[in-house]
Design an enzyme around this catalytic site. Structure first.
Site, PDB file in Angstrom:
ATOM      1  N   GLY A  32       0.958  -0.660   0.106  1.00 24.41           N
ATOM      2  CA  GLY A  32      -0.034  -0.376  -0.329  1.00 24.41           C
ATOM      3  C   GLY A  32       0.331   1.275   0.322  1.00 24.41           C
ATOM      4  O   GLY A  32       1.969   1.057  -0.357  1.00 24.41           O
ATOM      5  N   ASP A  84       2.509  -3.237   7.466  1.00 27.69           N
ATOM      6  CA  ASP A  84       1.442  -3.427   7.213  1.00 27.69           C
ATOM      7  C   ASP A  84       0.392  -2.652   7.499  1.00 27.69           C
ATOM      8  O   ASP A  84       0.305  -2.100   8.683  1.00 27.69           O
ATOM      9  CB  ASP A  84       0.428  -4.633   6.609  1.00 27.69           C
ATOM     10  CG  ASP A  84       0.114  -4.352   5.776  1.00 27.69           C
ATOM     11  OD1 ASP A  84      -0.081  -3.288   5.220  1.00 27.69           O
ATOM     12  OD2 ASP A  84      -0.443  -5.834   4.777  1.00 27.69           O
ATOM     13  N   GLY A  85       0.349  -1.764   6.207  1.00 32.65           N
ATOM     14  CA  GLY A  85      -1.552  -0.343   6.519  1.00 32.65           C
ATOM     15  C   GLY A  85      -2.390  -1.100   6.190  1.00 32.65           C
ATOM     16  O   GLY A  85      -2.972  -2.749   6.868  1.00 32.65           O
ATOM     17  N   ASP A  87      -7.014  -0.520   6.037  1.00 34.79           N
ATOM     18  CA  ASP A  87      -8.244   0.265   5.348  1.00 34.79           C
ATOM     19  C   ASP A  87      -9.181   0.547   6.958  1.00 34.79           C
ATOM     20  O   ASP A  87      -9.931   2.264   6.918  1.00 34.79           O
ATOM     21  CB  ASP A  87      -8.682   0.317   4.925  1.00 34.79           C
ATOM     22  CG  ASP A  87      -8.306  -1.048   3.437  1.00 34.79           C
ATOM     23  OD1 ASP A  87      -8.009   0.358   3.196  1.00 34.79           O
ATOM     24  OD2 ASP A  87      -7.890  -1.880   3.175  1.00 34.79           O
ATOM     25  N   LYS A  97      -8.769  -5.035   5.319  1.00 39.50           N
ATOM     26  CA  LYS A  97      -7.629  -5.078   4.729  1.00 39.50           C
ATOM     27  C   LYS A  97      -7.590  -5.579   3.644  1.00 39.50           C
ATOM     28  O   LYS A  97      -8.787  -5.947   3.558  1.00 39.50           O
ATOM     29  CB  LYS A  97      -6.160  -5.732   5.336  1.00 39.50           C
ATOM     30  CG  LYS A  97      -6.385  -5.112   6.438  1.00 39.50           C
ATOM     31  CD  LYS A  97      -4.522  -5.102   7.234  1.00 39.50           C
ATOM     32  CE  LYS A  97      -3.601  -5.871   5.934  1.00 39.50           C
ATOM     33  NZ  LYS A  97      -3.337  -4.478   5.200  1.00 39.50           N
ATOM     34  N   GLY A 100      -6.034  -2.334  -1.294  1.00 38.91           N
ATOM     35  CA  GLY A 100      -4.487  -3.211  -2.032  1.00 38.91           C
ATOM     36  C   GLY A 100      -5.106  -4.172  -3.175  1.00 38.91           C
ATOM     37  O   GLY A 100      -4.172  -4.903  -4.015  1.00 38.91           O
ATOM     38  N   GLU A 106      -1.199 -10.914   2.529  1.00 44.15           N
ATOM     39  CA  GLU A 106      -1.052 -10.021   3.940  1.00 44.15           C
ATOM     40  C   GLU A 106      -1.409 -11.355   4.856  1.00 44.15           C
ATOM     41  O   GLU A 106      -0.354 -11.115   5.791  1.00 44.15           O
ATOM     42  CB  GLU A 106      -1.767  -8.584   3.826  1.00 44.15           C
ATOM     43  CG  GLU A 106      -1.491  -7.980   2.649  1.00 44.15           C
ATOM     44  CD  GLU A 106      -2.609  -6.873   2.082  1.00 44.15           C
ATOM     45  OE1 GLU A 106      -1.854  -5.509   1.997  1.00 44.15           O
ATOM     46  OE2 GLU A 106      -3.096  -6.623   3.136  1.00 44.15           O
ATOM     47  N   LYS A 124      -8.206   6.287   9.969  1.00 43.09           N
ATOM     48  CA  LYS A 124      -8.948   4.912   9.716  1.00 43.09           C
ATOM     49  C   LYS A 124      -9.428   4.235  11.021  1.00 43.09           C
ATOM     50  O   LYS A 124      -9.974   2.908  11.683  1.00 43.09           O
ATOM     51  CB  LYS A 124      -7.605   3.919   9.264  1.00 43.09           C
ATOM     52  CG  LYS A 124      -8.160   4.706   7.630  1.00 43.09           C
ATOM     53  CD  LYS A 124      -6.124   3.768   6.866  1.00 43.09           C
ATOM     54  CE  LYS A 124      -6.235   4.412   5.393  1.00 43.09           C
ATOM     55  NZ  LYS A 124      -5.381   3.228   5.085  1.00 43.09           N
TER      56      LYS A 124
HETATM   57  C1  5RP Z   1      -3.431  -3.975   0.800  1.00 42.11           C
HETATM   58  C2  5RP Z   1      -4.161  -3.355   2.404  1.00 42.11           C
HETATM   59  C3  5RP Z   1      -3.307  -1.612   2.610  1.00 42.11           C
HETATM   60  O1  5RP Z   1      -2.730  -1.739   3.434  1.00 42.11           O
HETATM   61  C4  5RP Z   1      -4.708  -0.966   3.054  1.00 42.11           C
HETATM   62  O2  5RP Z   1      -5.538  -0.499   1.651  1.00 42.11           O
HETATM   63  C5  5RP Z   1      -3.734   0.248   3.617  1.00 42.11           C
HETATM   64  O3  5RP Z   1      -3.979   1.268   2.263  1.00 42.11           O
HETATM   65  P1  5RP Z   1      -2.531   2.718   1.833  1.00 42.11           P
HETATM   66  O4  5RP Z   1      -1.781   2.257   2.864  1.00 42.11           O
HETATM   67  O5  5RP Z   1      -2.906   2.426   0.912  1.00 42.11           O
HETATM   68  O6  5RP Z   1      -3.897   3.386   2.215  1.00 42.11           O
HETATM   69  O7  5RP Z   1      -4.577  -3.905   2.963  1.00 42.11           O
HETATM   70  O8  5RP Z   1      -4.178  -5.461   0.438  1.00 42.11           O
END
Ligand code: 5RP
Length: 231
Positions: A32, A84-85, A87, A97, A100, A106, A124
């Protein structure tokens, strides 16, 4: 107070996550725009890490571009940390999540890690998961049946499924060659039970609720600084 842009907040938490990287250890790397800043930071570390296990083709390319050796999930047994990021994140560290489309890998890489450091903008953080459309990776042949299961609302899973498409209208194909359904209208009050129930449906590859693989730590970026939450 100087107003920080969304990208500056992502950069701040992405860089802050570098403090959780253990010297000499392979790192699990998510996907992401927030993780992209973490990857840039990894490439600039004074003591380079021996390698990283990424969760997507996109992160594989980004790691290679900054000179970090890439390992597949099959090549690592245990990771000290996965970064990791997300949503959405709820007060217990449960996540939605897959925005992306990388949710399956993940979840695989997160499951190998002792700690999941989640990096995100503070907005978030939500009381209950479900405002963000829940991504579900599915075998294409099962998409209609899975959409009907959501429509019928069994087991507290009532929602409307939409097939994710590319800009040209063709169905999005994941790194694993599958499709994504995005589910609107959910309120996920019991993420552990929800994740287990939906994962059991025939044709579901991975549901984007990360409850069994929740965050251990969240670094949440806000204009007045980074809030660290431990779960
Ligand atoms: C990808 C994910 C990402 O971690 C999530 O969408 C957050 O993305 P970003 O950092 O671009 O806001 O789950 O599958």
């Amino acid at each position: 107070m100087v107003e920080l842009s969304s990208d500056q907040l992502k950069q701040a938490v992405g860089r802050a996550a570098l403090a959780y990287v253990e010297p000499g250890q392979i790192v699990g790397v998510g996907t992401g725009t927030t993780v992209a800043h973490f990857i840039t930071g990894l490439g600039e570390m004074r003591d380079p890490i021996p390698g990283a296990a990424p969760s997507s083709e996109r992160s594989t390319a980004a790691l290679a571009a900054v000179g970090i050796p890439v390992l597949t999930a099959n090549e690592v047994e245990r990771l000290s940390v996965y970064v990791d990021g997300t949503d959405e994140i709820d007060p217990k560290g449960y996540l939605i999540k897959g925005g992306g489309a990388a949710l399956t890998r993940e979840k695989i890489v997160a499951s190998l890690a002792d700690r999941f450091v989640c990096i995100a903008e503070e907005y978030k953080s939500v009381p209950v998961l479900g405002d963000f459309k829940l991504p579900v990776e599915v075998i294409p042949e099962a998409a209609a049946a899975i959409a009907r299961r959501f429509a019928s609302g069994l087991q507290g899973t009532s929602g409307t499924a939409v097939l994710r498409r590319n800009a040209d209208g063709t169905p999005l194909i994941t790194d694993n060659g599958q499709h994504i359904l995005d589910i609107n209208g959910l309120k996920i009050t019991d993420p552990l039970a929800f994740e287990s129930a939906v994962n059991d449906w025939p044709g579901v590859v991975t549901v984007g609720v990360f409850a069994h693989q929740k965050a251990s730590i969240a670094l949440l970026g806000a204009p007045d600084g980074i809030r660290t939450v431990e779960f």
